[in-house]
Write an enzyme that holds these catalytic residues in place. Structure first.
Site, PDB file in Angstrom:
ATOM      1  N   TYR A 123       0.830  -1.200   0.000  1.00 55.31           N
ATOM      2  CA  TYR A 123       0.000   0.000   0.000  1.00 55.31           C
ATOM      3  C   TYR A 123       0.868   1.255   0.000  1.00 55.31           C
ATOM      4  O   TYR A 123       0.650   2.187  -0.786  1.00 55.31           O
ATOM      5  CB  TYR A 123      -0.921  -0.023   1.217  1.00 55.31           C
ATOM      6  CG  TYR A 123      -1.904   1.118   1.290  1.00 55.31           C
ATOM      7  CD1 TYR A 123      -3.075   1.088   0.544  1.00 55.31           C
ATOM      8  CD2 TYR A 123      -1.673   2.214   2.122  1.00 55.31           C
ATOM      9  CE1 TYR A 123      -3.991   2.125   0.611  1.00 55.31           C
ATOM     10  CE2 TYR A 123      -2.580   3.254   2.195  1.00 55.31           C
ATOM     11  CZ  TYR A 123      -3.731   3.203   1.443  1.00 55.31           C
ATOM     12  OH  TYR A 123      -4.636   4.247   1.506  1.00 55.31           O
ATOM     13  N   LYS A 158       1.147   4.214  -2.901  1.00 53.72           N
ATOM     14  CA  LYS A 158       0.770   5.605  -2.622  1.00 53.72           C
ATOM     15  C   LYS A 158       1.965   6.553  -2.772  1.00 53.72           C
ATOM     16  O   LYS A 158       1.805   7.704  -3.190  1.00 53.72           O
ATOM     17  CB  LYS A 158       0.156   5.704  -1.231  1.00 53.72           C
ATOM     18  CG  LYS A 158      -1.177   4.978  -1.089  1.00 53.72           C
ATOM     19  CD  LYS A 158      -2.217   5.498  -2.066  1.00 53.72           C
ATOM     20  CE  LYS A 158      -3.591   4.870  -1.839  1.00 53.72           C
ATOM     21  NZ  LYS A 158      -4.615   5.411  -2.763  1.00 53.72           N
TER      22      LYS A 158
END
Length: 255
Positions: A161, A165
């Site tokens: 994740y 990002k």
């Protein structure tokens, strides 16, 4: 582009916004606020009830389009639907994403790939395709990418994740640099934990209380707060802001 002032009410009346992942959570809050500010909104989502959700938000100014943004053909069809309905696209908000968490030594290849496919590749593809529409229109536009505080600090079990990002933030800067000549502003928003329905469940109890102790302001965020920042970035008040990552984390990353 010369400075011409702006409407101090952060007006986006009659602008056409495309919001991915707009059926729930942060995306839905953004769609709701844009509609309150009299924009026209196209919600792209895999949710089978996306059309009903759009009608519920606004029966005339919102449309729901079933779309899998990990497939180019689905994106092309959705964009054409928006253009057929509204004639142009002024704003893109990339809000769709996934958080598949595990410790780094055990993270599966499928978790990694699914995270990159949706959070990064699909967001770039949306930017590329809508960016081309905006360039052809010749009237500029606003692109807002949803990143995360996980893009700039380390969090347990967030390796895929966080990587996706962090790449969103870098992608945002590159697109902003290339597309400034077309008067297209590209910015990112990086929230802390946001209390959507999923956020409330994931951060309930002791886990959430411990996390909030790390935040100087002592609390998590709400979807409406992220929506307010997305409105600010979509308005003419931010015509001089591009390539930025607006961090909304209660001060968590300033330490």
């Amino acid at each position: 582009m010369e400075y011409k002032g702006f409407d101090h009410s952060f007006n986006i009346t009659n602008r056409i916004a495309v919001i991915t992942g707009g059926a729930n959570g942060i995306g839905r809050a953004i769609a709701k606020l844009y509609l309150e500010k009299k924009a026209n909104v196209a919600i792209l989502d895999l949710n089978e009830n996306v059309r009903d959700i759009a009608k519920e938000l606004h029966p005339e100014n919102a449309i729901g389009i079933s779309c899998d943004i990990t497939h180019n053909e689905s994106i092309d069809e959705a964009i054409q639907t928006v253009l057929d309905q509204f004639g142009k696209i002024d704003i893109l908000v990339n809000c769709a994403g996934v958080a598949l968490l595990d410790d780094a030594e055990n993270l599966s290849a499928s978790y990694w790939q699914k995270t990159m496919d949706l959070n990064l590749t699909a967001s770039f593809t949306m930017c590329q395709k809508v960016g081309n529409v905006m360039i052809k229109q010749g009237t500029g536009g606003k692109i807002i990418n949803m990143a995360s505080q996980a893009a700039i600090i380390a969090l347990d079990n967030h390796v895929a994740y966080s990587a996706s990002k962090a790449a969103i933030v870098s992608m945002t800067k590159s697109l902003a640099y290339e597309w400034a000549q077309f008067n297209i502003n590209v910015n990112a928003i990086s929230p802390t934990v946001v209390l959507t329905e999923l956020g409330k469940k994931a951060w309930a109890g002791e886990k959430g209380e411990k996390a909030k102790q790390e935040i100087p302001l002592g609390r998590f965020g709400y979807p409406e707060e992220v929506a307010a920042t997305a409105l600010f970035l979509a308005s003419d008040a931010t015509n001089l802001i591009t390539g930025e990552n607006i961090v909304m984390d209660g001060g968590n990353t300033i330490k």
